[in-house]
Design a protein around this motif. Structure first.
Motif, PDB file in Angstrom:
ATOM      1  N   UNK A   4     102.659 -86.855  30.969  1.00  0.00           N
ATOM      2  CA  UNK A   4     103.774 -86.720  31.900  1.00  0.00           C
ATOM      3  C   UNK A   4     104.944 -85.933  31.309  1.00  0.00           C
ATOM      4  N   UNK A   5     104.987 -85.798  29.989  1.00  0.00           N
ATOM      5  CA  UNK A   5     106.158 -85.167  29.368  1.00  0.00           C
ATOM      6  C   UNK A   5     105.828 -83.974  28.479  1.00  0.00           C
ATOM      7  N   UNK A   6     104.559 -83.680  28.233  1.00  0.00           N
ATOM      8  CA  UNK A   6     104.235 -82.563  27.346  1.00  0.00           C
ATOM      9  C   UNK A   6     102.815 -82.076  27.610  1.00  0.00           C
ATOM     10  N   UNK A   7     102.489 -80.941  27.011  1.00  0.00           N
ATOM     11  CA  UNK A   7     101.141 -80.410  27.131  1.00  0.00           C
ATOM     12  C   UNK A   7     101.109 -78.921  27.383  1.00  0.00           C
ATOM     13  N   UNK A   8      99.900 -78.395  27.416  1.00  0.00           N
ATOM     14  CA  UNK A   8      99.682 -76.975  27.651  1.00  0.00           C
ATOM     15  C   UNK A   8      98.469 -76.792  28.522  1.00  0.00           C
ATOM     16  N   UNK A  53      95.435 -79.863  28.360  1.00  0.00           N
ATOM     17  CA  UNK A  53      95.652 -81.208  27.825  1.00  0.00           C
ATOM     18  C   UNK A  53      97.112 -81.575  28.077  1.00  0.00           C
ATOM     19  N   UNK A  54      97.333 -82.598  28.930  1.00  0.00           N
ATOM     20  CA  UNK A  54      98.677 -82.880  29.411  1.00  0.00           C
ATOM     21  C   UNK A  54      98.968 -84.374  29.427  1.00  0.00           C
ATOM     22  N   UNK A 100      99.412 -89.440  32.674  1.00  0.00           N
ATOM     23  CA  UNK A 100      99.865 -90.709  32.102  1.00  0.00           C
ATOM     24  C   UNK A 100     100.767 -90.421  30.917  1.00  0.00           C
ATOM     25  N   UNK A 101     101.142 -91.467  30.192  1.00  0.00           N
ATOM     26  CA  UNK A 101     101.985 -91.284  29.015  1.00  0.00           C
ATOM     27  C   UNK A 101     101.211 -90.736  27.832  1.00  0.00           C
ATOM     28  N   UNK A 102      99.889 -90.752  27.919  1.00  0.00           N
ATOM     29  CA  UNK A 102      99.050 -90.252  26.831  1.00  0.00           C
ATOM     30  C   UNK A 102      98.400 -88.931  27.229  1.00  0.00           C
ATOM     31  N   UNK A 103      98.365 -87.934  26.340  1.00  0.00           N
ATOM     32  CA  UNK A 103      97.740 -86.648  26.663  1.00  0.00           C
ATOM     33  C   UNK A 103      96.242 -86.808  26.904  1.00  0.00           C
ATOM     34  N   UNK A 104      95.735 -86.070  27.879  1.00  0.00           N
ATOM     35  CA  UNK A 104      94.306 -86.062  28.167  1.00  0.00           C
ATOM     36  C   UNK A 104      93.945 -84.758  28.856  1.00  0.00           C
ATOM     37  N   UNK A 105      92.639 -84.467  28.917  1.00  0.00           N
ATOM     38  CA  UNK A 105      92.181 -83.255  29.580  1.00  0.00           C
ATOM     39  C   UNK A 105      92.377 -83.400  31.091  1.00  0.00           C
TER      40      UNK A 105
END
Length: 211
Positions: A110-114, A107-108, A70-75
């Motif tokens: 749609x546009x960022x994360x690792x 933790x991701x 989604x647009x918000x980072x989550x596990x």
């Protein structure tokens, strides 16, 4: 009565060749002693390592996310499969293709994360490579790009560094704004063992991510 004397230099030499996966050991000349035992090779000569070479491949990859992005980072739990059909290897010229699967968590959005995980590659020569890795997602020219780096931990190319660049594309970008999120993506994968993927700048994964 004639007695036949042993001629000088008649003692035979026994060459011994020791082979190990990924290493070529030089042959050691061993001689039998007077008691019939075999003497040890002379110390001070380290075995010569075979040149590792490099292997580079291109192909496609499909990735599934649970839950969806989604647009918000989550596990997120991630599963991926890839088909590599354009491989060139100086380490083993017989390698021309491969299949790969990976599993990871991170933790991701749609546009960022690792994320980090383990990939298994099955080469067309019948051998496999197990690879650990870390990855970072960023947006470049409107496309989500994953920069990956890691180490081969078992099998073919054991101990070598590897890297990859995955450019993601999706026919449903609007899914990122829904509660369920984006479940799958597909894209282009470039993978290299023993060298960096050309043009793929791998970020410093030690820096904290800002959201």
């Amino acid at each position: 009565m004639l007695v036949r004397r042993p001629s000088s230099g008649s003692s035979p030499f026994l060459p011994a060749v020791m082979a190990m996966t990924g290493l070529a050991l030089s042959a050691a000349a061993l001689t039998p002693d007077s008691a019939g035992a075999v003497s040890r090779p002379r110390a001070g000569r380290a075995p010569a390592a075979r040149t590792a070479g490099t292997t580079a491949c291109g192909g496609s990859q499909t990735v599934a996310y649970s839950p969806g992005l989604t647009t918000r980072p989550q596990e997120i739990t991630i599963h991926g499969t890839s088909t590599l059909t354009r491989c060139v290897s100086s380490a083993d010229p017989a390698i021309t293709a491969a299949r790969s699967t990976f599993h990871a968590t991170g933790r991701l959005s749609c546009v960022s994360g690792r994320y980090s995980g383990t990939r298994k590659v099955t080469w067309n020569n019948g051998r496999t490579s197990t690879m650990s890795f870390t990855a970072a997602v960023s947006v470049n020219a409107g496309q989500s790009v994953v920069a990956i780096k890691g180490t081969v931990t078992d099998g073919e190319f054991d101990g070598q560094k590897w890297s990859a660049a995955y450019t993601m594309s999706t026919a449903r970008p609007q899914s990122c704004a829904t509660r369920e999120g984006l479940p799958t993506v597909a894209g282009r994968l470039l993978l290299a063992v023993g060298s960096a993927v050309p043009g793929a700048a791998t970020p410093d994964l030690s820096r904290p991510t800002r959201h």
